[in-house]
Design an enzyme around this catalytic site. Structure first.
Site, PDB file in Angstrom:
ATOM      1  CB  CYS A 118      -1.015  -0.005   1.204  1.00  0.00           C
ATOM      2  SG  CYS A 118      -2.192  -1.505   1.233  1.00  0.00           S
ATOM      3  CG  HIS A 263      -3.699   3.294   0.738  1.00  0.00           C
ATOM      4  ND1 HIS A 263      -3.948   2.742  -0.387  1.00  0.00           N
ATOM      5  CD2 HIS A 263      -3.677   2.158   1.704  1.00  0.00           C
ATOM      6  CE1 HIS A 263      -4.013   1.429  -0.068  1.00  0.00           C
ATOM      7  NE2 HIS A 263      -3.889   1.315   1.056  1.00  0.00           N
ATOM      8  CG  ASN A 293      -6.710  -1.313  -0.318  1.00  0.00           C
ATOM      9  OD1 ASN A 293      -5.897  -0.921  -1.021  1.00  0.00           O
ATOM     10  ND2 ASN A 293      -6.508  -1.394   0.958  1.00  0.00           N
TER      11      ASN A 293
HETATM   12  O1  UT7 Z   1      -4.643  -1.220   2.865  1.00  0.00           O
HETATM   13  C1  UT7 Z   1      -4.044  -1.426   3.878  1.00  0.00           C
HETATM   14  C2  UT7 Z   1      -4.603  -2.614   4.592  1.00  0.00           C
HETATM   15  N1  UT7 Z   1      -5.801  -2.686   5.085  1.00  0.00           N
HETATM   16  C3  UT7 Z   1      -6.425  -2.191   5.685  1.00  0.00           C
HETATM   17  O2  UT7 Z   1      -6.298  -1.004   6.146  1.00  0.00           O
HETATM   18  C4  UT7 Z   1      -7.744  -2.701   6.392  1.00  0.00           C
HETATM   19  C5  UT7 Z   1      -7.830  -2.382   8.068  1.00  0.00           C
HETATM   20  N2  UT7 Z   1      -9.021  -3.275   8.516  1.00  0.00           N
HETATM   21  C6  UT7 Z   1     -10.191  -3.168   8.203  1.00  0.00           C
HETATM   22  O3  UT7 Z   1     -10.486  -2.169   7.303  1.00  0.00           O
HETATM   23  C7  UT7 Z   1     -11.161  -3.580   8.986  1.00  0.00           C
HETATM   24  O4  UT7 Z   1     -10.636  -4.377  10.016  1.00  0.00           O
HETATM   25  C8  UT7 Z   1     -12.270  -4.672   8.136  1.00  0.00           C
HETATM   26  C9  UT7 Z   1     -12.807  -3.912   7.251  1.00  0.00           C
HETATM   27  C10 UT7 Z   1     -11.270  -5.600   7.469  1.00  0.00           C
HETATM   28  C11 UT7 Z   1     -12.838  -5.697   9.056  1.00  0.00           C
HETATM   29  O5  UT7 Z   1     -13.931  -4.896   9.686  1.00  0.00           O
HETATM   30  P1  UT7 Z   1     -14.129  -4.862  11.296  1.00  0.00           P
HETATM   31  O6  UT7 Z   1     -14.784  -4.062  11.992  1.00  0.00           O
HETATM   32  O7  UT7 Z   1     -12.437  -4.941  11.888  1.00  0.00           O
HETATM   33  O8  UT7 Z   1     -14.548  -6.503  11.519  1.00  0.00           O
HETATM   34  P2  UT7 Z   1     -14.023  -7.652  12.051  1.00  0.00           P
HETATM   35  O9  UT7 Z   1     -12.852  -8.344  11.064  1.00  0.00           O
HETATM   36  O10 UT7 Z   1     -13.607  -7.286  13.479  1.00  0.00           O
HETATM   37  O11 UT7 Z   1     -15.032  -8.769  11.957  1.00  0.00           O
HETATM   38  C12 UT7 Z   1     -16.310  -8.389  12.501  1.00  0.00           C
HETATM   39  C13 UT7 Z   1     -17.380  -9.586  12.092  1.00  0.00           C
HETATM   40  C14 UT7 Z   1     -16.925 -11.041  12.283  1.00  0.00           C
HETATM   41  O12 UT7 Z   1     -17.853 -11.801  12.578  1.00  0.00           O
HETATM   42  P3  UT7 Z   1     -18.356 -12.097  14.288  1.00  0.00           P
HETATM   43  O13 UT7 Z   1     -16.600 -13.015  14.591  1.00  0.00           O
HETATM   44  O14 UT7 Z   1     -18.060 -10.896  15.101  1.00  0.00           O
HETATM   45  O15 UT7 Z   1     -19.429 -12.912  14.199  1.00  0.00           O
HETATM   46  C15 UT7 Z   1     -16.444 -11.306  10.915  1.00  0.00           C
HETATM   47  O16 UT7 Z   1     -16.626 -12.794  10.637  1.00  0.00           O
HETATM   48  O17 UT7 Z   1     -17.906  -9.425  10.790  1.00  0.00           O
HETATM   49  C16 UT7 Z   1     -17.562 -10.669   9.971  1.00  0.00           C
HETATM   50  N3  UT7 Z   1     -17.122 -10.352   8.613  1.00  0.00           N
HETATM   51  C17 UT7 Z   1     -18.095 -10.223   7.755  1.00  0.00           C
HETATM   52  N4  UT7 Z   1     -19.242 -10.086   7.693  1.00  0.00           N
HETATM   53  C18 UT7 Z   1     -19.894  -9.973   6.377  1.00  0.00           C
HETATM   54  C19 UT7 Z   1     -16.027 -10.370   8.100  1.00  0.00           C
HETATM   55  N5  UT7 Z   1     -15.884  -9.961   7.031  1.00  0.00           N
HETATM   56  C20 UT7 Z   1     -17.151  -9.900   6.420  1.00  0.00           C
HETATM   57  C21 UT7 Z   1     -18.043  -9.636   5.372  1.00  0.00           C
HETATM   58  N6  UT7 Z   1     -19.319  -9.626   5.377  1.00  0.00           N
HETATM   59  N7  UT7 Z   1     -17.296  -9.355   3.990  1.00  0.00           N
END
Ligand code: UT7
Length: 336
Positions: A118, A263, A293
């Site tokens: 990134c 970014h 992204n």
């Molecule tokens: O480019 C630089 C690199 N990347 C980034 O900067 C990304 C940084 N991180 C993020 O943007 C966020 O952490 C994410 C968008 C990837 C994830 O969001 P989050 O609010 O941190 O969600 P989480 O990973 O804590 O997941 C929350 C819940 C989980 O379910 P449970 O365990 O609470 O039942 C996941 O399994 O959301 C679930 N989940 C989804 N649900 C529906 C994860 N991905 C999805 C999805 N659709 N696509």
């Protein structure tokens, strides 16, 4: 007292594949919802490449042609190519030589590949800036291009990663700046290898006796893994830090920024940074809603759109900033 030259961005361009993939289409592939994706990331749609048409190198070439046209230059004017990507056409050689061939550049100019995910575009920009400053080259082409969609786990298992990433390319042409006090004022690069495995594609890694066999046995690890929460936590600290570092070095305050091009990692990260830097909406550019992204391509695509929309004018103070896998992070401050 410095006798070094300053660098300007003489042209910027971008290319994205025609195929638009809405969140609703992802709902057909995995257990996810448009509402979840929009709420957690801000993304509404992204572009996916078309096999047989788009490649990492030829998308970079399309973006480069537009940047060269804006600079009033021809491909044969380029003296150095710097190509940033985490999704090269081949494991080796890098995509830089493919771009050289694609653009039909006749002289045997060097092609350098940068692998900083990134932050890759800003790292590449800083390298190009050094070559211009020292006088080694007068025209440097800096490209960021990615095809993520062919490498994502599009099942429910990979949903936290695969809904975020998209394909696209952006490019800039660097030239010596003849306007006093204008151009790239400074660049700032950082890395913290202790977090190397927090956002990673492990296979096919080289450190096994038979890497191909091991990769086939560990197919899951050929997909990206991301500890999203930890990446998020570090991103919201490092973005403001590296922006402030660039401002401080040049004697500016956050309110002096005319346009921040972060970014496009996640709209929530950008909003957090905007709030922390106390910047109004019209001074922070976001297009993640339309492209997701695109990693090394995201900053030059956003820059190209902002310039195209007239949101960056001559004399504006523009800040580029990125954070991602490595961890690596970087910024560049530019008097446009
Ligand atoms: O480019 C630089 C690199 N990347 C980034 O900067 C990304 C940084 N991180 C993020 O943007 C966020 O952490 C994410 C968008 C990837 C994830 O969001 P989050 O609010 O941190 O969600 P989480 O990973 O804590 O997941 C929350 C819940 C989980 O379910 P449970 O365990 O609470 O039942 C996941 O399994 O959301 C679930 N989940 C989804 N649900 C529906 C994860 N991905 C999805 C999805 N659709 N696509």
């Amino acid at each position: 007292m410095s006798t070094l030259r300053q660098t300007e961005i003489a042209g910027v361009g971008h290319y994205v594949p025609d195929r638009v993939v809405m969140n609703a289409e992802l709902e057909q592939l995995m257990e996810t919802t448009d509402a979840w994706i929009q709420e957690r990331t801000g993304i509404k749609e992204r572009r996916w490449f078309e096999e047989g048409k788009d490649t990492t190198a030829n998308m970079g070439a399309q973006a480069s042609r537009r940047a060269l046209e804006q600079a009033g230059l021809q491909p044969d004017d380029v003296q150095l190519i710097i190509f940033a990507t985490l999704s090269p056409d081949y494991i080796f050689p890098g995509s830089g030589v493919l771009l050289q061939r694609e653009l039909g550049i006749k002289d045997n100019i060097p092609a350098l590949d940068v692998r900083n995910q990134c932050s890759g575009f800003i790292y590449a920009l800083s390298v190009g800036d050094q070559f211009i400053r020292t006088g080694m080259y007068d025209t440097v082409l800096v490209v960021g291009s990615e095809i993520h969609s062919s490498g994502l786990d599009k099942s429910t298992r990979g949903r936290a990663v695969s809904v975020i990433f998209g394909d696209g390319a952006g490019a800039v042409v660097l030239r010596p700046c003849t306007r006093e006090g204008h151009g790239i004022l400074s660049t700032h690069l950082h890395a913290q290898g202790e977090f190397a495995e927090e956002l990673i594609v492990k296979e096919p890694g080289s450190n096994r006796e038979d890497r191909v066999r091991v990769a086939m046995e560990n197919q899951e690890e050929m997909y990206p893994y991301m500890n999203g929460t930890n990446v998020f936590k570090h991103a919201v600290v490092r973005f403001p830090q590296v922006i402030n570092e660039a401002l401080a070095q040049n004697g500016f305050q956050p309110q002096d920024i005319d346009m921040l091009i972060p970014h496009q990692a996640n709209l929530r990260i950008t909003q957090f940074v905007q709030q922390k830097m106390q910047l109004p909406d019209d001074k922070v550019y976001s297009n993640i809603q339309r492209y997701g992204n695109t990693t090394a391509a995201s900053v030059p695509i956003a820059l190209s759109e902002a310039v195209g929309e007239g949101k960056i004018k001559r004399g504006d103070l523009v800040c580029l900033a990125a954070f991602g896998s490595g961890f690596t992070w970087a910024s560049a401050l530019i008097r446009w």
